[in-house]
Motif scaffolding. Structure first.
Motif, PDB file in Angstrom:
ATOM      1  N   TYR A 174       0.820  -1.216   0.000  1.00 40.89           N
ATOM      2  CA  TYR A 174       0.000   0.000   0.000  1.00 40.89           C
ATOM      3  C   TYR A 174       0.850   1.262   0.000  1.00 40.89           C
ATOM      4  O   TYR A 174       1.994   1.257   0.456  1.00 40.89           O
ATOM      5  N   SER A 175       0.250   2.349  -0.454  1.00 40.96           N
ATOM      6  CA  SER A 175       0.874   3.659  -0.309  1.00 40.96           C
ATOM      7  C   SER A 175       0.888   4.007   1.177  1.00 40.96           C
ATOM      8  O   SER A 175       0.062   3.508   1.957  1.00 40.96           O
ATOM      9  N   THR A 176       1.795   4.861   1.559  1.00 38.81           N
ATOM     10  CA  THR A 176       1.846   5.328   2.944  1.00 38.81           C
ATOM     11  C   THR A 176       0.536   6.005   3.316  1.00 38.81           C
ATOM     12  O   THR A 176       0.011   5.808   4.417  1.00 38.81           O
ATOM     13  N   ALA A 177      -0.030   6.760   2.384  1.00 36.24           N
ATOM     14  CA  ALA A 177      -1.288   7.469   2.642  1.00 36.24           C
ATOM     15  C   ALA A 177      -2.401   6.489   2.984  1.00 36.24           C
ATOM     16  O   ALA A 177      -3.169   6.708   3.922  1.00 36.24           O
ATOM     17  N   ASN A 178      -2.487   5.393   2.251  1.00 36.91           N
ATOM     18  CA  ASN A 178      -3.543   4.424   2.497  1.00 36.91           C
ATOM     19  C   ASN A 178      -3.326   3.707   3.826  1.00 36.91           C
ATOM     20  O   ASN A 178      -4.274   3.520   4.596  1.00 36.91           O
ATOM     21  N   LYS A 179      -2.094   3.332   4.110  1.00 37.28           N
ATOM     22  CA  LYS A 179      -1.803   2.666   5.394  1.00 37.28           C
ATOM     23  C   LYS A 179      -2.117   3.587   6.565  1.00 37.28           C
ATOM     24  O   LYS A 179      -2.627   3.150   7.584  1.00 37.28           O
ATOM     25  N   ASN A 180      -1.810   4.863   6.418  1.00 33.62           N
ATOM     26  CA  ASN A 180      -2.001   5.813   7.516  1.00 33.62           C
ATOM     27  C   ASN A 180      -3.429   6.347   7.625  1.00 33.62           C
ATOM     28  O   ASN A 180      -3.760   6.986   8.624  1.00 33.62           O
ATOM     29  N   ALA A 181      -4.254   6.106   6.611  1.00 33.09           N
ATOM     30  CA  ALA A 181      -5.629   6.619   6.641  1.00 33.09           C
ATOM     31  C   ALA A 181      -6.426   6.006   7.789  1.00 33.09           C
ATOM     32  O   ALA A 181      -7.259   6.674   8.391  1.00 33.09           O
ATOM     33  N   ALA A 182      -6.164   4.748   8.091  1.00 34.17           N
ATOM     34  CA  ALA A 182      -6.820   4.038   9.198  1.00 34.17           C
ATOM     35  C   ALA A 182      -8.337   4.233   9.222  1.00 34.17           C
ATOM     36  O   ALA A 182      -8.917   4.493  10.263  1.00 34.17           O
ATOM     37  N   ILE A 183      -8.939   4.105   8.051  1.00 32.72           N
ATOM     38  CA  ILE A 183     -10.398   4.192   7.997  1.00 32.72           C
ATOM     39  C   ILE A 183     -10.965   2.780   7.932  1.00 32.72           C
ATOM     40  O   ILE A 183     -10.330   1.871   7.409  1.00 32.72           O
ATOM     41  N   THR A 184     -12.126   2.603   8.494  1.00 33.59           N
ATOM     42  CA  THR A 184     -12.804   1.317   8.415  1.00 33.59           C
ATOM     43  C   THR A 184     -13.843   1.409   7.309  1.00 33.59           C
ATOM     44  O   THR A 184     -14.680   2.322   7.308  1.00 33.59           O
ATOM     45  N   TRP A 185     -13.763   0.481   6.383  1.00 34.00           N
ATOM     46  CA  TRP A 185     -14.665   0.494   5.238  1.00 34.00           C
ATOM     47  C   TRP A 185     -16.079   0.133   5.656  1.00 34.00           C
ATOM     48  O   TRP A 185     -16.317  -0.937   6.200  1.00 34.00           O
ATOM     49  N   ASP A 186     -16.995   1.055   5.428  1.00 29.99           N
ATOM     50  CA  ASP A 186     -18.424   0.803   5.585  1.00 29.99           C
ATOM     51  C   ASP A 186     -19.104   1.436   4.377  1.00 29.99           C
ATOM     52  O   ASP A 186     -18.429   1.975   3.494  1.00 29.99           O
ATOM     53  N   ASP A 187     -20.413   1.363   4.320  1.00 29.70           N
ATOM     54  CA  ASP A 187     -21.127   1.858   3.140  1.00 29.70           C
ATOM     55  C   ASP A 187     -20.816   3.330   2.852  1.00 29.70           C
ATOM     56  O   ASP A 187     -20.534   3.700   1.714  1.00 29.70           O
ATOM     57  N   ALA A 188     -20.873   4.156   3.871  1.00 26.25           N
ATOM     58  CA  ALA A 188     -20.684   5.599   3.687  1.00 26.25           C
ATOM     59  C   ALA A 188     -19.252   5.929   3.279  1.00 26.25           C
ATOM     60  O   ALA A 188     -19.025   6.741   2.374  1.00 26.25           O
ATOM     61  N   ALA A 209     -18.645   4.747  -0.285  1.00 22.59           N
ATOM     62  CA  ALA A 209     -19.327   5.627  -1.239  1.00 22.59           C
ATOM     63  C   ALA A 209     -18.534   6.906  -1.456  1.00 22.59           C
ATOM     64  O   ALA A 209     -18.345   7.361  -2.593  1.00 22.59           O
ATOM     65  N   GLU A 210     -18.048   7.489  -0.381  1.00 26.54           N
ATOM     66  CA  GLU A 210     -17.259   8.718  -0.496  1.00 26.54           C
ATOM     67  C   GLU A 210     -15.947   8.445  -1.244  1.00 26.54           C
ATOM     68  O   GLU A 210     -15.536   9.214  -2.111  1.00 26.54           O
ATOM     69  N   TYR A 211     -15.297   7.333  -0.914  1.00 29.33           N
ATOM     70  CA  TYR A 211     -14.023   6.983  -1.532  1.00 29.33           C
ATOM     71  C   TYR A 211     -14.171   6.706  -3.026  1.00 29.33           C
ATOM     72  O   TYR A 211     -13.405   7.223  -3.832  1.00 29.33           O
ATOM     73  N   ILE A 212     -15.156   5.892  -3.389  1.00 29.71           N
ATOM     74  CA  ILE A 212     -15.271   5.458  -4.775  1.00 29.71           C
ATOM     75  C   ILE A 212     -15.690   6.603  -5.703  1.00 29.71           C
ATOM     76  O   ILE A 212     -15.442   6.553  -6.904  1.00 29.71           O
ATOM     77  N   LYS A 213     -16.259   7.659  -5.141  1.00 34.12           N
ATOM     78  CA  LYS A 213     -16.585   8.842  -5.958  1.00 34.12           C
ATOM     79  C   LYS A 213     -15.312   9.544  -6.423  1.00 34.12           C
ATOM     80  O   LYS A 213     -15.245  10.056  -7.535  1.00 34.12           O
ATOM     81  N   ASP A 214     -14.312   9.588  -5.547  1.00 37.14           N
ATOM     82  CA  ASP A 214     -13.065  10.288  -5.864  1.00 37.14           C
ATOM     83  C   ASP A 214     -11.979   9.803  -4.903  1.00 37.14           C
ATOM     84  O   ASP A 214     -11.736  10.421  -3.857  1.00 37.14           O
ATOM     85  N   PRO A 215     -11.329   8.675  -5.231  1.00 43.22           N
ATOM     86  CA  PRO A 215     -10.344   8.085  -4.314  1.00 43.22           C
ATOM     87  C   PRO A 215      -9.259   9.055  -3.843  1.00 43.22           C
ATOM     88  O   PRO A 215      -8.905   9.079  -2.665  1.00 43.22           O
ATOM     89  N   LYS A 216      -8.746   9.877  -4.744  1.00 42.65           N
ATOM     90  CA  LYS A 216      -7.648  10.784  -4.375  1.00 42.65           C
ATOM     91  C   LYS A 216      -8.107  11.921  -3.459  1.00 42.65           C
ATOM     92  O   LYS A 216      -7.309  12.471  -2.716  1.00 42.65           O
ATOM     93  N   ALA A 217      -9.389  12.255  -3.500  1.00 39.54           N
ATOM     94  CA  ALA A 217      -9.904  13.281  -2.586  1.00 39.54           C
ATOM     95  C   ALA A 217     -10.080  12.691  -1.185  1.00 39.54           C
ATOM     96  O   ALA A 217      -9.810  13.363  -0.192  1.00 39.54           O
ATOM     97  N   LYS A 218     -10.525  11.429  -1.108  1.00 36.28           N
ATOM     98  CA  LYS A 218     -10.758  10.793   0.202  1.00 36.28           C
ATOM     99  C   LYS A 218      -9.432  10.444   0.878  1.00 36.28           C
ATOM    100  O   LYS A 218      -9.275  10.627   2.071  1.00 36.28           O
ATOM    101  N   ILE A 219      -8.492   9.911   0.093  1.00 32.37           N
ATOM    102  CA  ILE A 219      -7.171   9.562   0.643  1.00 32.37           C
ATOM    103  C   ILE A 219      -6.108  10.199  -0.251  1.00 32.37           C
ATOM    104  O   ILE A 219      -5.594   9.564  -1.182  1.00 32.37           O
ATOM    105  N   PRO A 220      -5.788  11.470   0.013  1.00 31.13           N
ATOM    106  CA  PRO A 220      -4.742  12.124  -0.774  1.00 31.13           C
ATOM    107  C   PRO A 220      -3.432  11.331  -0.680  1.00 31.13           C
ATOM    108  O   PRO A 220      -3.027  10.921   0.407  1.00 31.13           O
ATOM    109  N   GLY A 221      -2.831  11.064  -1.820  1.00 29.53           N
ATOM    110  CA  GLY A 221      -1.590  10.297  -1.839  1.00 29.53           C
ATOM    111  C   GLY A 221      -1.803   8.822  -2.135  1.00 29.53           C
ATOM    112  O   GLY A 221      -0.827   8.079  -2.251  1.00 29.53           O
TER     113      GLY A 221
END
Length: 128
Positions: A68-82, A85-97
């Motif tokens: 994974y990118s450092t940004a993704n590893k450090n995001a520490a978000i738990t995937w749920d529906d909301a 949905a936010e991520y798949i609309k614009d991955p780079k906006a939700k997890i810059p990097g």
């Protein structure tokens, strides 16, 4: 008269629920946008992107064996529906990097259908 009104109300409520139901077959068609980089199912492996079995409830950046990118590893978000949905609309906006290169899916119905399709697959890749 009261019975007629109650029956009409019940029909309206049930009809609204059916209209907003997720379409797994449509979600599977939407999944074709993801297949170039991700896999699902009992034989899924990491590729350009991590395998997505058991995605919902998982913490970002935690699939074993995926780089994974450092940004993704450090995001520490738990995937749920909301969050998905936010991520798949614009991955780079939700997890810059993030290294995920995808323009996103903007249509809410399509996102819901894709979510329903993905949720079928448990951590072991079996449909639940």
């Amino acid at each position: 008269m009261r019975l007629l009104i109650s029956a009409s109300l019940l029909a309206a409520v049930l009809g609204a629920g059916a209209a907003s139901a997720q379409d797994i077959a449509a979600g599977e068609r939407s999944w074709n946008k993801c297949r170039a980089c991700h896999q699902l199912g009992e034989t899924a492996k990491n590729g350009v992107g991590p395998q997505l079995n058991g995605l919902f409830g998982r913490v970002s950046g935690t699939v074993e064996g995926y780089s994974y990118s450092t940004a993704n590893k450090n995001a520490a978000i738990t995937w749920d529906d909301a969050v998905f949905a936010e991520y798949i609309k614009d991955p780079k906006a939700k997890i810059p990097g993030t290294k995920m290169v995808f323009a996103g899916i903007k249509n809410e119905k399509e996102i819901g259908d894709l979510t329903a399709f993905l949720k079928q697959f448990g951590k072991d890749g079996k449909k639940q």
